[in-house]
Design an enzyme around this catalytic site. Structure first.
Site, PDB file in Angstrom:
ATOM      1  N   GLY A  31      44.267  17.704 105.553  1.00 47.33           N
ATOM      2  CA  GLY A  31      42.622  17.325 105.351  1.00 47.33           C
ATOM      3  C   GLY A  31      41.679  17.634 106.573  1.00 47.33           C
ATOM      4  O   GLY A  31      42.269  18.360 107.317  1.00 47.33           O
ATOM      5  N   GLU A  35      36.755  25.611 109.582  1.00 44.48           N
ATOM      6  CA  GLU A  35      37.055  27.189 109.134  1.00 44.48           C
ATOM      7  C   GLU A  35      38.131  27.787 109.415  1.00 44.48           C
ATOM      8  O   GLU A  35      38.606  28.696 108.535  1.00 44.48           O
ATOM      9  CB  GLU A  35      36.011  27.822 110.268  1.00 44.48           C
ATOM     10  CG  GLU A  35      34.599  27.846 109.854  1.00 44.48           C
ATOM     11  CD  GLU A  35      34.519  28.655 108.584  1.00 44.48           C
ATOM     12  OE1 GLU A  35      34.869  29.774 108.188  1.00 44.48           O
ATOM     13  OE2 GLU A  35      33.320  27.917 107.804  1.00 44.48           O
ATOM     14  N   HIS A  37      41.191  26.218 108.075  1.00 45.06           N
ATOM     15  CA  HIS A  37      41.616  25.959 107.011  1.00 45.06           C
ATOM     16  C   HIS A  37      41.101  26.870 105.848  1.00 45.06           C
ATOM     17  O   HIS A  37      41.945  27.475 104.880  1.00 45.06           O
ATOM     18  CB  HIS A  37      41.612  24.459 106.255  1.00 45.06           C
ATOM     19  CG  HIS A  37      42.235  23.517 107.375  1.00 45.06           C
ATOM     20  ND1 HIS A  37      41.422  22.675 108.248  1.00 45.06           N
ATOM     21  CD2 HIS A  37      43.548  23.196 107.523  1.00 45.06           C
ATOM     22  CE1 HIS A  37      42.182  21.987 108.612  1.00 45.06           C
ATOM     23  NE2 HIS A  37      43.473  22.039 108.413  1.00 45.06           N
ATOM     24  N   SER A 186      41.425  20.117 113.790  1.00 42.12           N
ATOM     25  CA  SER A 186      40.725  18.940 113.441  1.00 42.12           C
ATOM     26  C   SER A 186      40.619  17.749 114.579  1.00 42.12           C
ATOM     27  O   SER A 186      40.089  16.962 114.411  1.00 42.12           O
ATOM     28  CB  SER A 186      41.802  18.279 112.032  1.00 42.12           C
ATOM     29  OG  SER A 186      41.924  19.008 111.191  1.00 42.12           O
TER      30      SER A 186
END
Ligand code: PAF
Length: 287
Positions: A31, A35, A37, A186
């Site tokens: 999660g 960008e 991912h 992340s």
């Protein structure tokens, strides 16, 4: 787009698609999509008839004192992004669905996981391999897509799939970078303003040192010294966790900076531990 919380319902849905002859691509994530991912999702959409994205912060790949509790979670935004990108199904299970009992089985790929990030994160890649095995068994995709930023992870997963005969193709996709060169992650949101200002220096340092990886390149120690000098200059607040020059296939240390070579680093900066790498391939191209 459909969102699934249970393995049973996801499997039923995918069995229906499979019976219609639809090929399935899996993009496994924790999660907090960015960008990087989204580029994996776009590649999966090109290659496969439908795309499944998993959103699961996997507790067994975090060590004691690591950021499992604080790892960024942003499910509503992630679902909206998946919808925009044309994802077919999102699998977002609770921890109890994936691990209804403490697992007694763990997948260990010997050798490849001990150096690089494995040295300061013992057990991390066993946790990754265990959850990726579960996801591959649940989704049964034709292809699964991993970013080159986590190069060691991607190679370990490739090797696991070869060794255990998972019927899936593992595709490595390019690292996506901010305009200033910082590899998207992340964990970049942990950076304070000054650390964020310095962070792009890591990629610049890799590229400058990477220039020396040539058929007549220097010995390992000289190259790593160049890299650490560049980091000291460009990222003065950075604390080096490791710098490594390795064979891109076996991840074994290389004694001479000759292509093909992986040049990889982990550096602590502000509140974050940042990783990045480049591969100089046989022909001298930088990946
Ligand atoms: O790269 C990640 O986000 C994770 O390690 C993965 C592959 C989704 C497994 O939890």
């Amino acid at each position: 787009m459909k969102t699934f919380r249970t393995i049973r319902e996801l499997r039923e849905h995918l069995a229906g698609l499979r019976s219609e002859g639809t090929s399935i691509g899996l993009v496994p994530t924790m999660g907090a999509l960015h960008e990087g991912h989204l580029s994996l999702i776009r590649r999966a959409r090109q290659a496969c008839g439908t795309v499944v994205v998993s959103l699961f912060v996997n507790p067994v790949q975090f060590g004691p004192g690591e950021d499992y509790q604080n790892y960024p979670r942003s499910e509503a935004g992630d679902l909206a992004a998946c919808e925009r990108e044309g994802v077919g199904a999102v699998f977002a299970p609770a921890v109890e669905e994936m691990y209804p009992q403490p697992p007694k089985t763990s997948v260990h790929v010997a050798g490849l996981g001990e150096g690089l990030c494995g040295a300061s994160r013992p057990g991390h890649f066993d946790g990754v391999c265990t959850v990726v095995s579960k996801l591959l068994n649940i989704v049964e995709p034709q292809a699964a897509f991993f970013g080159r930023k986590d190069y060691q992870q991607a190679r370990i997963v490739q090797r696991m799939v070869e060794d255990l005969n998972f019927p899936v193709r593992i595709e490595l996709c390019p690292t996506v970078r901010e305009a200033d060169g910082l590899a998207m992650s992340s964990r970049n949101r942990y950076l304070d303003a000054e650390s964020r200002r310095q962070a792009p220096g890591l990629y610049a340092a890799l590229m400058r040192a990477g220039d020396e990886i040539r058929p007549d390149g220097p010995p390992r120690d000289a190259l790593l010294e160049t890299l650490s000098g560049q980091i000291a200059h460009l990222v003065p607040a950075g604390q080096i966790d490791y710098l490594e020059l390795a064979d891109p296939q076996t991840l074994e240390p290389l004694e001479v900076a000759r292509p093909p070579a992986l040049l990889a680093l982990a550096v602590r900066l502000g509140g974050a531990r940042l990783i990045d790498n480049i591969v100089v391939d046989e022909g001298g191209a930088v990946l």
